[in-house]
Structure formats: structure tokens, C-alpha cells
Scaffold this motif. Structure first.
Motif, PDB file in Angstrom:
ATOM      1  N   GLU A 228       0.830  -1.201   0.000  1.00 23.70           N
ATOM      2  CA  GLU A 228       0.000   0.000   0.000  1.00 23.70           C
ATOM      3  C   GLU A 228       0.867   1.254   0.000  1.00 23.70           C
ATOM      4  N   ASP A 229       1.948   1.257   0.810  1.00 26.87           N
ATOM      5  CA  ASP A 229       2.829   2.422   0.849  1.00 26.87           C
ATOM      6  C   ASP A 229       3.501   2.663  -0.495  1.00 26.87           C
ATOM      7  N   ASP A 230       3.882   1.596  -1.160  1.00 32.71           N
ATOM      8  CA  ASP A 230       4.485   1.719  -2.485  1.00 32.71           C
ATOM      9  C   ASP A 230       3.499   2.372  -3.449  1.00 32.71           C
ATOM     10  N   PHE A 231       2.263   1.904  -3.432  1.00 31.01           N
ATOM     11  CA  PHE A 231       1.236   2.393  -4.350  1.00 31.01           C
ATOM     12  C   PHE A 231       0.898   3.857  -4.084  1.00 31.01           C
ATOM     13  N   THR A 232       0.584   4.174  -2.836  1.00 32.81           N
ATOM     14  CA  THR A 232       0.209   5.556  -2.530  1.00 32.81           C
ATOM     15  C   THR A 232       1.391   6.498  -2.704  1.00 32.81           C
ATOM     16  N   GLY A 233       2.610   6.009  -2.431  1.00 27.32           N
ATOM     17  CA  GLY A 233       3.789   6.845  -2.644  1.00 27.32           C
ATOM     18  C   GLY A 233       3.985   7.178  -4.106  1.00 27.32           C
ATOM     19  N   LEU A 234       3.730   6.213  -4.986  1.00 30.84           N
ATOM     20  CA  LEU A 234       3.856   6.464  -6.419  1.00 30.84           C
ATOM     21  C   LEU A 234       2.817   7.482  -6.888  1.00 30.84           C
ATOM     22  N   LEU A 235       1.574   7.316  -6.454  1.00 33.51           N
ATOM     23  CA  LEU A 235       0.534   8.269  -6.852  1.00 33.51           C
ATOM     24  C   LEU A 235       0.868   9.671  -6.355  1.00 33.51           C
ATOM     25  N   ARG A 236       1.400   9.755  -5.150  1.00 42.39           N
ATOM     26  CA  ARG A 236       1.771  11.062  -4.595  1.00 42.39           C
ATOM     27  C   ARG A 236       2.928  11.665  -5.383  1.00 42.39           C
ATOM     28  N   LEU A 237       3.917  10.853  -5.706  1.00 43.04           N
ATOM     29  CA  LEU A 237       5.061  11.340  -6.480  1.00 43.04           C
ATOM     30  C   LEU A 237       4.613  11.879  -7.825  1.00 43.04           C
ATOM     31  N   ALA A 238       3.735  11.150  -8.507  1.00 37.80           N
ATOM     32  CA  ALA A 238       3.264  11.580  -9.823  1.00 37.80           C
ATOM     33  C   ALA A 238       2.460  12.873  -9.732  1.00 37.80           C
ATOM     34  N   ALA A 239       1.734  13.054  -8.629  1.00 37.91           N
ATOM     35  CA  ALA A 239       0.940  14.272  -8.470  1.00 37.91           C
ATOM     36  C   ALA A 239       1.803  15.483  -8.139  1.00 37.91           C
ATOM     37  N   GLU A 240       2.919  15.261  -7.474  1.00 40.59           N
ATOM     38  CA  GLU A 240       3.734  16.376  -6.988  1.00 40.59           C
ATOM     39  C   GLU A 240       4.851  16.770  -7.946  1.00 40.59           C
ATOM     40  N   GLU A 241       5.285  15.847  -8.806  1.00 37.10           N
ATOM     41  CA  GLU A 241       6.414  16.124  -9.680  1.00 37.10           C
ATOM     42  C   GLU A 241       6.006  16.038 -11.147  1.00 37.10           C
ATOM     43  N   THR A 242       6.702  16.772 -11.985  1.00 35.65           N
ATOM     44  CA  THR A 242       6.421  16.765 -13.413  1.00 35.65           C
ATOM     45  C   THR A 242       6.899  15.454 -14.025  1.00 35.65           C
ATOM     46  N   GLY A 243       6.017  14.804 -14.743  1.00 35.29           N
ATOM     47  CA  GLY A 243       6.364  13.535 -15.370  1.00 35.29           C
ATOM     48  C   GLY A 243       5.139  12.906 -15.992  1.00 35.29           C
ATOM     49  N   PRO A 244       5.234  11.653 -16.412  1.00 34.24           N
ATOM     50  CA  PRO A 244       4.070  10.968 -16.976  1.00 34.24           C
ATOM     51  C   PRO A 244       2.934  10.874 -15.962  1.00 34.24           C
TER      52      PRO A 244
END
Length: 538
Positions: A228-244
Motif C-alpha cells: 500500500e505504501d508503495d502504491f500511494t507513494g507512487l501516486l503522490r510522487l506523480a501528483a507532486e512532480e512533473t512527469g508521466p
């Protein structure tokens, strides 16, 4: 080409080739507020030149919609990019040498992680034994997943860190770990990855995707795959940083959990079976090289209950199903769900089936009847298909020739979304399009245009966004700029009709993907009007 800022700006691109159904001969495009505002001819572009923040001279480059990879495991992809990759190891001996070198170079890692071995391609024709790995890793915990990620070989030290692994289903002395034993050691291995290592791996995966013209990925996560931490961390990273963009699926039969984690579906790798390479895909008839029919994790009744729950909750359901018995269970379960909640509601939900390799005419018809999206990986055929490939070894040549029937799916109207299942096969969008257009079984080939659509617009349609994945006014400005050779219209029978510049065709051209020709090189990737990748000069 000059680099734009990270903030969406009004941009005019001109002097190239723009792949757009709005104008098959477009050479210019205007992007405004993160959307495509206009596509058209070079002459008409002059009217916009003074009203934009930036003018990009394409210098003859090709502009296409950005690709969507509809099945990715981002952290595992990043760990493979930054860690031990055995996918091109030529032999068992070479793989063991790489393990030794990797262990020596990573003295601080709590658990050594590697991926990609495939004994079927080695002259020794066998996986490494545990005592060989113990020696190569110097007695340290080591996890090495097979290329399909459905089995693994590990060291004794890792087993010692996994309570009860010796007693779990899928543990057999001298054999790779499968089923519950594999899930347990995988959880222990990934649990040793620090949050900083995980974020580093996710950034590496997304940056690599952007460098290949991929603007969106569908993350297929779940409790048996990551955390769960891996998943939510990825979604948070994508929302906060420029990228795909990252679209998240959580593979658990708990609709409330999937929604609370930010997933758009309780879907992805919700396992109905395993994989052919690991002898865990569930078949109607036994494997040609083993006296059993594989592994079943969910029955049709389980599928029906999950489809009903997701449909009523307004979420997508989705299942990992590879073997013909597993795909049959999905179709029968979805049909039973349609009888309960109504076929129109099931079709409208656009439930998904991941991989769907062993299809029959009956299950293909079921996909069309129930509106199921086939989320498939053409690179599987390129890697394992053919008369002498792994499919033929596992199933026999006759059954192997039926796998991945893309043309039959399209003919009957089944939506296709293409992906890589990275790190099972690499992120490689143009290679994926080529693999579908030049399938090892000719009757399963589709046109380059159809394959390109499945890898761009198909991924957006799979999440219910019919307006995206295409360069027309009003669509999201997710696009890639390519250095490419001559544009053609390429048919699935290897013939190339070079009339992409003939006004009578009305069909925008794409790069020639005939095997042996160089693939296009990504020069720039833009997501929502923001530049997420620019290839360095030189």
C-alpha cells in the motif's frame, strides 16, 4: 528546439508532421492551457505566431500523441533499471557471475534484488540452485524473480527472513518458488527496500518512460505485488512532480480498500492464474512439458462477485488471466454478473482483462458481448512466440499458434490497450507496435495504425476517457516529438502502401516499422502542456 518551462504555456509547433485525424496532412499545432487548441497547415499557422508564448520549429520532426503503457509495475521497473538485470544473461554461469559482481558492489543492501532470468534461454536449461546462489551472494539474502515475475529463486538467508516459507504451497526443494511461497519471500524482499530506495526507483521508472515518449502509465499494484505504501507513494510522487501521468489499479477483492488508496479500479493483477513460463497459467488441457494444468486462484463465482461489487461501486474490475481455463472463468463470471446487475451496466464499466493470451472463439465473443477491454502485451509474442519459442515448448506448436490473437479481437470489436508489463518486458512503445504488426503468427497481425491506436488512444479509452490520446482540438496536450524516417501507411501483411502524402488516402502516416528498420527516437515528451523530457543535444 528550445525547451519550454514546466508551466503550461501557449505554444505553436510548426514545420513538421502532426499525426492527427483532424487533418491527415497537418504540419503545425497550437497548444493552449494544457490542451490541443488547433492543428492545421504551415501556411495557416502564421495567424497564430504573434499570439503564443513560444514557437517551436520542428525541423521536419513527427508529432504524435504520447503513448500510454497500460500495464506497468513502476517500482519493480525502477529497481530493474538501477539494480541487477539478468534479462540478457546468456547462460546460467553468466548469471551467477553477475550475482557475484552485484553483491560485491552493494555491500550496504539489506536484501539483494534482481530480475529477468529465463532458464529456457540458457544452454544449461535450468535455473540456479539455492546452494549456487548462496555461494554467489556470499550468504546474503537474495531475491531473483523469473522474467514473468511468477516464480523466483532465492538464497537460504532470505528464506530464513521469511517465517513459514518452507511450509507454504509452491515451495519444492530444488525448484523455483511459486504461489504462496513466492508471494511470501517477495514480500520479505521488497519489505527490505527503504522508502528512499523506493522513491528513487519510481523516479527512475517514470523518467525512463518519459524518455520513450510515454505520457501515461497504468500502475498495476496489489498486496501480492508491492505494498500500500508503495502504491500511494507512487501516486503522490506523480501528483507532486512533473512527469508521466500515473493511473492506479489495486488488485484486491476489497472495493473499499481500492477506493481509499486512490485506485480507479479493484483491478490489474488480481490473479485468476499465473504465467506460462512458470507453469502456473491455468489451462483446460495439461502442459506439453508438464503433467498438470497449472494453478487456479479464482473461480468463475469469485469473478462474478467481484464484477458485481465493482460495477455497483462505480469502479473498474479487472483480472490477470493468461491460460484458457482462466480466461474462461473470467468470461463466465462476468456473464453471471451481467445477469445480476444488467449487461448494459457491465459493459459501461469497461472492466479489464490483463494479458488474455490463450483465447478461444468463444471467449473472444464473450469479451465483445460484455465490453471487456483486453489489456495485452505484444512483446510477449515477440519474446516467447514462434515455432521454437517458450510458448511452443510449454503448449506444443499447435496450441502456441493460437496465442495473442489481436486481429480476431479487433475484428469483433474488442477494445485493445497495449502495455509492456514492465519489468517483464521493457518499456518500448514503438517496439510494441512493431510486435503487434509483425506478430510471429501472421493471421494475428494488425496494421501499424491499429497497433499505434491501441498504444495511445486505447489506454485512455480503457479508463473511460474517449476524448484523449489523439491530437484534436480539445484533447489533452499529451504528445511526443520524434526523429523518424519516411512516413508510410503499413498494412498487417507486410506490404507497405507509400501513399501517406496522397490526398486521396486521408490517412496520416506513421514511421515504417518493418523489422530491421530503425525505430523513431524521442526528442521531446509533453504531458498536459508541460515538457517532461527533452533529449540532450548531441
Amino acid at each position: 528546439m528550445s525547451e519550454s518551462t514546466a508551466t503550461p504555456r501557449t505554444v505553436l509547433l510548426r514545420g513538421g508532421e502532426v499525426h492527427s485525424p483532424a487533418d491527415p496532412f497537418a504540419t503545425a499545432m497550437v497548444v493552449e492551457r494544457g490542451q490541443v487548441a488547433w492543428v492545421g497547415s504551415e501556411g495557416a499557422a502564421d495567424a497564430f505566431a504573434d499570439g503564443v508564448d513560444e514557437v517551436v520549429d520542428l525541423e521536419g520532426a513527427l508529432v504524435t500523441p504520447a503513448f500510454t503503457d497500460a500495464h506497468v509495475h513502476s517500482t519493480a521497473t525502477g529497481l530493474a533499471l538501477t539494480g541487477l538485470d539478468l534479462s540478457d544473461a546468456p547462460s546460467l554461469a553468466a548469471a551467477l557471475d553477475r550475482v557475484r559482481d552485484f553483491a560485491a558492489g552493494r555491500p550496504g543492501d539489506r536484501v539483494l534484488l534482481g530480475h529477468g532470468w529465463d532458464a529456457a534461454r540458457w544452454p544449461e536449461r535450468r535455473p540456479p540452485l539455492r546452494d549456487e546462489l548462496d555461494e554467489a551472494a556470499g550468504g546474503r539474502p537474495l531475491y531473483l524473480s523469473r522474467i514473468d515475475v511468477h516464480s523466483a529463486v532465492v538464497t537460504t538467508a532470505l528464506l530464513d527472513l521469511t517465517p513459514g516459507a518452507w511450509e507454504k504451497a509452491g515451495f519444492e526443494a530444488g525448484q523455483p518458488l511459486t504461489r504462496d511461497a513466492h508471494h511470501a519471500v517477495r514480500a520479505a524482499a521488497l519489505g527490505a527496500v527503504t522508502p528512499a530506495q523506493r522513491t528513487e526507483a519510481q523516479r527512475a521508472a517514470l523518467a525512463h518512460a518519459a524518455s520513450l515518449g510515454i505520457g501515461s502509465v497504468h500502475e498495476c499494484a496489489g498486496p501480492e505485488i508491492s505494498s500500500e505504501d508503495d502504491f500511494t507513494g507512487l501516486l503522490r510522487l506523480a501528483a507532486e512532480e512533473t512527469g508521466p501521468r500515473v493511473v492506479g489499479y489495486w488488485a484486491e477483492q476489497d472495493v473499499t480498500k481500492a477506493r481509499s488508496l486512490g485506485a480507479i479500479g479493484a483491478a490489474g493483477d488480481l490473479f485468476v492464474d499465473g504465467a506460462l513460463g512458470s507453469h502456473t497459467a491455468c489451462l483446460h488441457l495439461p502442459y506439453a512439458d508438464a503433467g498438470h494444468t497449472g494453478t487456479s486462484y479464482l473461480e468463475a463465482a469469485d469473478v462474478a462477485a467481484h464484477v458485481v461489487a465493482c460495477t455497483e461501486a462505480g469502479l473498474q474490475a479487472g483480472f490477470h488471466a493468461i491460460g484458457d481455463a482462466a480466461v474462461t472463468a473470467v468470461v463466465e463470471g462476468a456473464r453471471a454478473a451481467a445477469e445480476k446487475v444488467g449487461p448494459a451496466r457491465v459493459r459501461a464499466a469497461r472492466h479489464r482483462v490483463e494479458h488474455a493470451e490463450m483465447l478461444t472463439p468463444e471467449t473472444i465473443a464473450g469479451f465483445a458481448e460484455l465490453g471487456l477491454t483486453a489489456s495485452v502485451q505484444p512483446a510477449f509474442d515477440a519474446l516467447w512466440g514462434g515455432e521454437d519459442g517458450m510458448y511452443a515448448e510449454r503448449l506444443g506448436a499447435e496450441r502456441a499458434r493460437t496465442l495473442n490473437p489481436f486481429a480476431a479481437l479487433l475484428r469483433i470489436g474488442v477494445p485493445l490497450a497495449f502495455g509492456s508489463d514492465s519489468p517483464v518486458t521493457p518499456l518500448d512503445p514503438w517496439g510494441t507496435v512493431r510486435a503487434a504488426a509483425f506478430h510471429r503468427t501472421p493471421e494475428h497481425r494488425i496494421s501499424v495504425r491499429a497497433a499505434f491506436t491501441a498504444h495511445t488512444r486505447g489506454g485512455w479509452r480503457a479508463i473511460g476517457r474517449d476524448e484523449a490520446g489523439v491530437l484534436v482540438p480539445g484533447a489533452p496536450a499529451d504528445y511526443a516529438v520524434w526523429q523518424a524516417d519516411e512516413l508510410v501507411v503499413q498494412a498487417p501483411d507486410d506490404r507497405v502502401a507509400r501513399w501517406s502524402t496522397d490526398p486521396r488516402s486521408g490517412t496520416p502516416g506513421l514511421p515504417d516499422l518493418t523489422p530491421g528498420t530503425p525505430l523513431p527516437v524521442c526528442l521531446r515528451t509533453v504531458v498536459g502542456g508541460r515538457t517532461v523530457f527533452v533529449r540532450p543535444e548531441g
